[in-house]
Design an enzyme around this catalytic site. Structure first.
Site, short mmCIF file in Angstrom:
data_model
loop_
_atom_site.label_atom_id
_atom_site.label_comp_id
_atom_site.label_asym_id
_atom_site.label_seq_id
_atom_site.Cartn_x
_atom_site.Cartn_y
_atom_site.Cartn_z
N ASP A 271 0.85 -1.19 0.00
CA ASP A 271 0.00 0.00 0.00
C ASP A 271 0.88 1.25 0.00
O ASP A 271 2.11 1.16 0.05
CB ASP A 271 -0.96 -0.02 1.21
CG ASP A 271 -0.23 0.03 2.55
OD1 ASP A 271 0.63 0.93 2.74
OD2 ASP A 271 -0.49 -0.83 3.43
N HIS B 157 8.47 -5.40 -1.35
CA HIS B 157 7.58 -6.29 -2.09
C HIS B 157 6.81 -5.54 -3.17
O HIS B 157 5.75 -5.99 -3.61
CB HIS B 157 6.62 -7.00 -1.13
CG HIS B 157 7.33 -7.99 -0.24
ND1 HIS B 157 6.77 -8.55 0.88
CD2 HIS B 157 8.58 -8.52 -0.33
CE1 HIS B 157 7.64 -9.37 1.45
NE2 HIS B 157 8.75 -9.36 0.74
N THR C 237 5.15 -6.99 11.78
CA THR C 237 5.51 -8.05 10.83
C THR C 237 5.73 -9.36 11.58
O THR C 237 6.26 -9.36 12.69
CB THR C 237 6.76 -7.68 10.00
OG1 THR C 237 7.10 -8.79 9.16
CG2 THR C 237 7.96 -7.30 10.85
N1 APR Z 1 -0.04 -3.35 15.19
C1 APR Z 1 1.14 -4.02 15.10
N2 APR Z 1 1.22 -5.29 14.67
C2 APR Z 1 0.10 -5.92 14.33
C3 APR Z 1 -1.17 -5.30 14.42
C4 APR Z 1 -1.21 -3.95 14.88
N3 APR Z 1 -2.35 -3.28 14.99
N4 APR Z 1 -2.11 -6.18 13.99
C5 APR Z 1 -1.46 -7.30 13.66
N5 APR Z 1 -0.14 -7.17 13.87
C6 APR Z 1 0.93 -8.14 13.62
C7 APR Z 1 0.55 -9.58 13.74
O1 APR Z 1 0.65 -10.03 15.10
C8 APR Z 1 1.58 -10.25 12.82
O2 APR Z 1 2.76 -10.59 13.55
O3 APR Z 1 1.33 -7.97 12.28
C9 APR Z 1 1.92 -9.17 11.80
C10 APR Z 1 1.38 -9.43 10.40
O4 APR Z 1 1.99 -10.59 9.90
P1 APR Z 1 1.81 -11.04 8.37
O5 APR Z 1 0.34 -11.02 8.02
O6 APR Z 1 2.58 -12.28 8.18
O7 APR Z 1 2.41 -9.81 7.57
P2 APR Z 1 3.91 -9.52 7.11
O8 APR Z 1 4.90 -9.88 8.17
O9 APR Z 1 3.90 -8.13 6.58
O10 APR Z 1 4.05 -10.54 5.91
C11 APR Z 1 5.15 -10.45 5.06
O11 APR Z 1 4.07 -11.95 3.52
O12 APR Z 1 1.81 -12.08 3.00
C12 APR Z 1 3.09 -11.89 2.48
O13 APR Z 1 4.01 -10.51 0.80
C13 APR Z 1 3.14 -10.50 1.91
O14 APR Z 1 4.49 -8.58 2.53
C14 APR Z 1 3.80 -9.70 3.03
C15 APR Z 1 4.75 -10.71 3.64
#
Ligand code: APR
Length: 259
Positions: free
Chosen positions: A100, A115, A191
Site C-alpha cells: 500500500d 515487495h 511483521t
Molecule cells: N499493530 C502491530 N502489529 C500488528 C497489528 C497492529 N495493529 N495487527 C497485527 N499485527 C501483527 C501480527 O501479530 C503479525 O505478527 O502484524 C503481523 C502481520 O503478519 P503477516 O500477516 O505475516 O504480515 P507480514 O509480516 O507483513 O508478511 C510479510 O508476507 O503475506 C506476504 O508478501 C506478503 O508482505 C507480506 C509478507
C-alpha cells in the site's frame, strides 16, 4: 512501561534509525492482509492462482481485476497514527513489506518497498513503468478486468508487486540491507518476521550491532532478536514512543494527511 522508556532512550540516542514495517501497521487503517484479501467473492481462489507470474500468464484479467480491486480498497483508507508517528521520525529510513502507499501518504516520501507496490504497474514484457489506469468507482469484487497495454511494446501491464517465486527488487533489497547494517536502532513494526528474504533485515541489523525494538501485539520469531519487545498495536505504541523519544517534535503535533 519500563520497556517503552528503554526503547525511547535507545531512539533518542540513535544517529541512524531504520523502521521496518509489515501488514500489522496498516491493519488499523483497514487494509486487509494478503490472506484477508482472499475473502468474499475472492474466497474461492488461493494465493497461488492470483499472485504468481504463471497465474497472470494464464488468466491476466482475473489477476489484474483482483489487484485493481485491492488498489481501490487501499485508496479509500487513510494512514493511522502509527504511519504518522513513523513519518515524524524525520531522519529514519522506512523499509516496508507492504504494497500500500500509506507511509507515503503519511509523509514518508522515500519509503523502500521490498515487495513492490499496488501503485507502480509495469509492462510484463519490457518492464517499462506504466501509468495507473484511472479508476471510475470500485471494480466489483470478483470481477475480471483486462489489463492495459504497454505504450512501448504493447505487452500486458502487470501489477508492480513481487509475486510468489519472484526475486525482490534488487535496488530496494540493497538499500534495505545497507540501511540495516549501518543503523544504530531498527524498529520492527507489525511483521511476523517469517517471510524471507525480507525477514533477514532486522536480523542483519542485530548482527551488525544495532538495537532492535519490536512493536507487535503477538509474539513472533523476532522476539529473540529484539532487545526490547513492545506488545501493543502500532497505532497506540508508536505515537507514545515518538513523543517520549522526541518530545519537542511531538509538541509540534502530527502531520496531517495531505488531502
Ligand atoms: N499493530 C502491530 N502489529 C500488528 C497489528 C497492529 N495493529 N495487527 C497485527 N499485527 C501483527 C501480527 O501479530 C503479525 O505478527 O502484524 C503481523 C502481520 O503478519 P503477516 O500477516 O505475516 O504480515 P507480514 O509480516 O507483513 O508478511 C510479510 O508476507 O503475506 C506476504 O508478501 C506478503 O508482505 C507480506 C509478507
Amino acid at each position: 512501561m519500563a520497556d517503552v522508556r528503554e526503547a525511547a532512550k535507545l531512539l533518542e540516542k540513535a544517529q541512524r534509525v531504520v523502521v521496518f514495517t509489515g501488514a500489522g501497521i496498516s491493519a488499523e487503517s483497514g487494509v486487509p492482509t494478503f490472506r484477508d484479501a482472499l475473502t468474499g467473492l475472492w474466497e474461492r481462489f488461493d494465493a497461488q492462482s492470483l499472485a504468481t507470474p504463471q497465474a497472470f500468464q494464464d488468466d491476466p484479467d482475473l489477476v489484474w481485476g483482483w489487484y485493481e480491486w485491492r488498489r481501490h480498497r487501499v485508496s479509500t483508507v487513510h494512514p493511522n497514527p502509527g504511519h504518522l508517528a513513523v513519518a515524524a521520525m524525520k531522519n529514519a529510513v522506512v523499509i516496508t513489506q507492504n504494497v500500500d502507499d500509506l507511509h507515503e501518504r503519511a509523509g514518508s516520501a522515500d519509503t523502500v518497498h521490498l515487495h513492490g507496490s499496488l501503485f507502480m504497474p509495469r509492462c510484463s514484457q519490457c518492464g517499462e513503468a506504466a501509468a495507473l489506469p484511472s479508476t471510475t468507482g470500485e471494480p466489483d469484487e470478483g470481477r475480471r478486468v483486462w489489463p492495459p497495454s504497454c505504450v512501448r511494446c504493447a505487452g500486458l501491464i502487470r501489477p508492480g508487486v513481487v509475486w510468489f517465486g519472484e526475486a525482490l527488487p534488487e535496488a530496494a533489497l540493497e538499500a534495505a540491507a545497507r540501511a540495516a547494517s549501518d543503523c544504530d536502532v531498527l524498529l520492527t513494526v507489525g511483521t511476523s518476521g517469517m517471510v524471507y528474504p525480507a525477514a533477514e533485515i532486522p536480523r542483519l541489523a542485530a548482527r551488525s550491532g544495532a538495537a532492535v525494538i519490536q512493536v507487535n501485539p503477538q509474539p513472533t520469531p523476532l522476539d529473540s532478536v529484539a532487545l526490547v519487545n513492545l506488545r501493543g498495536s502500532a497505532a497506540q505504541v508508536l505515537p507514545d514512543l515518538a513523543a517520549r523519544a522526541w518530545p519537542d517534535q511531538a509538541a509540534e503535533g502530527p502531520a496531517a494527511e495531505p488531502s
